[in-house]
Design a protein around this motif. Structure first.
Motif, mmCIF file in Angstrom:
data_model
loop_
_atom_site.group_PDB
_atom_site.id
_atom_site.type_symbol
_atom_site.label_atom_id
_atom_site.label_comp_id
_atom_site.label_asym_id
_atom_site.label_seq_id
_atom_site.Cartn_x
_atom_site.Cartn_y
_atom_site.Cartn_z
ATOM 1 N N SER A 10 13.483 -5.422 -12.615
ATOM 2 C CA SER A 10 12.353 -4.908 -11.839
ATOM 3 C C SER A 10 11.428 -4.056 -12.698
ATOM 4 O O SER A 10 11.878 -3.301 -13.566
ATOM 5 C CB SER A 10 12.867 -4.068 -10.658
ATOM 6 O OG SER A 10 11.822 -3.298 -10.094
ATOM 7 N N GLY A 11 10.141 -4.161 -12.426
ATOM 8 C CA GLY A 11 9.173 -3.324 -13.117
ATOM 9 C C GLY A 11 9.322 -1.850 -12.809
ATOM 10 O O GLY A 11 8.789 -0.994 -13.524
ATOM 11 N N HIS A 12 10.059 -1.530 -11.735
ATOM 12 C CA HIS A 12 10.271 -0.136 -11.355
ATOM 13 C C HIS A 12 11.653 0.375 -11.768
ATOM 14 O O HIS A 12 12.014 1.510 -11.451
ATOM 15 C CB HIS A 12 10.105 0.025 -9.844
ATOM 16 C CG HIS A 12 8.774 -0.441 -9.333
ATOM 17 N ND1 HIS A 12 7.580 0.088 -9.766
ATOM 18 C CD2 HIS A 12 8.445 -1.403 -8.431
ATOM 19 C CE1 HIS A 12 6.578 -0.529 -9.155
ATOM 20 N NE2 HIS A 12 7.075 -1.432 -8.347
ATOM 21 N N ALA A 13 12.420 -0.450 -12.468
ATOM 22 C CA ALA A 13 13.808 -0.093 -12.777
ATOM 23 C C ALA A 13 13.912 1.152 -13.654
ATOM 24 O O ALA A 13 14.785 2.000 -13.450
ATOM 25 C CB ALA A 13 14.519 -1.266 -13.449
ATOM 26 N N ILE A 14 13.032 1.284 -14.643
ATOM 27 C CA ILE A 14 13.102 2.440 -15.537
ATOM 28 C C ILE A 14 12.854 3.721 -14.761
ATOM 29 O O ILE A 14 13.577 4.720 -14.919
ATOM 30 C CB ILE A 14 12.109 2.303 -16.703
ATOM 31 C CG1 ILE A 14 12.496 1.118 -17.592
ATOM 32 C CG2 ILE A 14 12.067 3.585 -17.527
ATOM 33 C CD1 ILE A 14 11.514 0.854 -18.720
ATOM 34 N N ALA A 15 11.842 3.715 -13.901
ATOM 35 C CA ALA A 15 11.520 4.912 -13.115
ATOM 36 C C ALA A 15 12.655 5.280 -12.170
ATOM 37 O O ALA A 15 13.014 6.458 -12.040
ATOM 38 C CB ALA A 15 10.227 4.687 -12.325
ATOM 39 N N PRO A 37 16.266 -6.879 -20.279
ATOM 40 C CA PRO A 37 15.214 -6.119 -19.596
ATOM 41 C C PRO A 37 15.089 -4.734 -20.226
ATOM 42 O O PRO A 37 16.066 -4.219 -20.801
ATOM 43 C CB PRO A 37 15.737 -6.028 -18.156
ATOM 44 C CG PRO A 37 17.221 -6.036 -18.313
ATOM 45 C CD PRO A 37 17.493 -6.987 -19.458
ATOM 46 N N PRO A 38 13.932 -4.104 -20.154
ATOM 47 C CA PRO A 38 13.764 -2.777 -20.740
ATOM 48 C C PRO A 38 14.791 -1.761 -20.251
ATOM 49 O O PRO A 38 15.256 -0.919 -21.031
ATOM 50 C CB PRO A 38 12.345 -2.379 -20.300
ATOM 51 C CG PRO A 38 11.634 -3.685 -20.163
ATOM 52 C CD PRO A 38 12.659 -4.636 -19.629
ATOM 53 N N SER A 39 15.187 -1.834 -18.995
ATOM 54 C CA SER A 39 16.125 -0.857 -18.436
ATOM 55 C C SER A 39 17.474 -0.883 -19.141
ATOM 56 O O SER A 39 18.201 0.120 -19.150
ATOM 57 C CB SER A 39 16.314 -1.104 -16.932
ATOM 58 O OG SER A 39 16.829 -2.410 -16.697
#
Length: 359
Positions: A10-15, A37-39
């Motif tokens: 998800s694009g919101h996973a890091i936040a 994924p970035p996370s």
């Protein structure tokens, strides 16, 4: 508390992950349908696993197996797609592991369809813009072609302002080839354009009762007029809050949601535009203001009592948007502490991968 994010792509996973990791008691585990994924590169991630299947049954079995191995305490889906899967199979999954509060599947489908949501609101006396199916609008156009513009056409589903168009005149509307428009997010419909300003409310609910919230007004927009704001200010607004309280109660809503509203200067009221049944782009702003929604989701699921958190009436800016237009630092007198810079630094590798992936 061991928390598993099953949709780390998800694009919101890091936040979401960084908000959770502010609490020392949290151990974070991440799965994703992408290999890197970035996370995955957050230093607080205890373990990561790639989910190799998209079949729902195998998908859930893979998640449960990983959760058992790592003795996970709770599953926290981020996006609407994964949320719907866990809502559908909630009774089965919760025989083994709790899930954060989620809307019922029927409610999910209702609130994520903008046209159906507008119809629900009209029926239940919640202020919304006037809406028409294309066939209805075309008939209206034959009778009343002056007061209908400007207007908006949008697909029933989707987010981020994708495929939404502001139409300024009848001539412009008639030039649209609706057959050629992208139908990936459902059929198109027409909605009244509201002269006013954007204002949002983020909530965590349980059975229609609001357990936590923040209200934020847009300060700085993005290139797309309909995309989430790049700069916001947190404030209180009892009139808007009453509208949202009434709606959440009528929906008997459980889980997190981000409601986009617009103040109508003509009617002097707040009108609901859409609901996102997922975590949102300005989540770190809510966290910095004092409301850690991901962590509170876990507390609510475990029936831990807490008072509705108070939040700071501060501002929050996305630093990437500011760096693209550095003169906004001066125009808005932005201080670094009002941005997400500290989160970017603390999750440097994950955010670097995220920037690289975006090209």
């Amino acid at each position: 508390m061991r928390v598993l994010i099953p949709d780390g792509e998800s694009g919101h996973a890091i936040a979401v992950a960084q908000s959770l990791l502010l609490n020392e008691e949290v151990e974070l585990y991440i799965m994703a349908q992408k290999k890197n994924p970035p996370s995955k590169f957050l230093k607080g991630c205890k373990a990561f696993k790639w989910i190799e299947t998209t079949d729902e049954k195998s998908y859930l079995e893979s998640i449960l197996k990983f959760a058992f191995v790592h003795k996970v305490n709770i599953i926290l889906p981020i996006d609407e797609a994964s949320g719907k899967v866990f809502s559908q199979y909630k009774d089965y999954v919760e025989k083994f592991i709790p899930i954060i509060p989620l809307p019922e599947l029927e409610t999910f489908h209702l609130v994520t369809n903008k046209r159906l949501l507008a119809e629900f609101c009209i029926k239940n006396e919640i202020p919304v813009p006037m809406s028409w199916k294309l066939s209805e609008f075309n008939k209206e156009l034959q009778v009343n072609d002056v007061q209908l513009f400007p207007t908006i056409i949008k697909p029933e589903c989707g987010n981020g302002g994708k495929n939404i168009q502001l139409i300024k005149s009848k001539e412009e509307y008639l030039e649209i080839d609706f057959e050629s428009l992208n139908k990936d997010f459902g059929d198109y419909f027409v909605q009244e354009f509201i002269e006013g300003y954007d204002i949002d409310m983020s909530v965590l609910c349980m059975n229609g009762q609001i357990k936590a919230y923040t209200i934020q007004k847009a300060l700085l927009g993005r290139k797309s007029k309909f995309a989430a704001a790049a700069g916001i200010e947190f404030l209180e607004n009892n009139e808007l809050k009453k509208v949202v309280e009434k709606l959440m109660l009528q929906l008997c809503y459980s889980g997190i949601a981000h409601l986009d509203l617009r103040f109508d200067k003509k009617t002097n009221e707040y009108k609901l535009i859409e609901i996102n049944s997922r975590f949102w782009g300005s989540l770190l702003g809510s966290t910095k203001a004092g409301v850690n929604f991901p962590y509170l989701c876990c507390k609510v699921r475990f029936n831990e009592e807490f008072e509705i958190p108070k939040y700071s009436k501060n501002r929050y800016f996305d630093i990437f948007s500011l760096l693209k237009r550095p003169y906004f630092f001066r125009d808005y007198n932005v201080k670094i502490k009002e941005t997400n810079a500290n989160f970017l630094f603390n999750g440097f590798l994950a955010n670097a991968v995220n920037v690289f992936n975006r090209g």
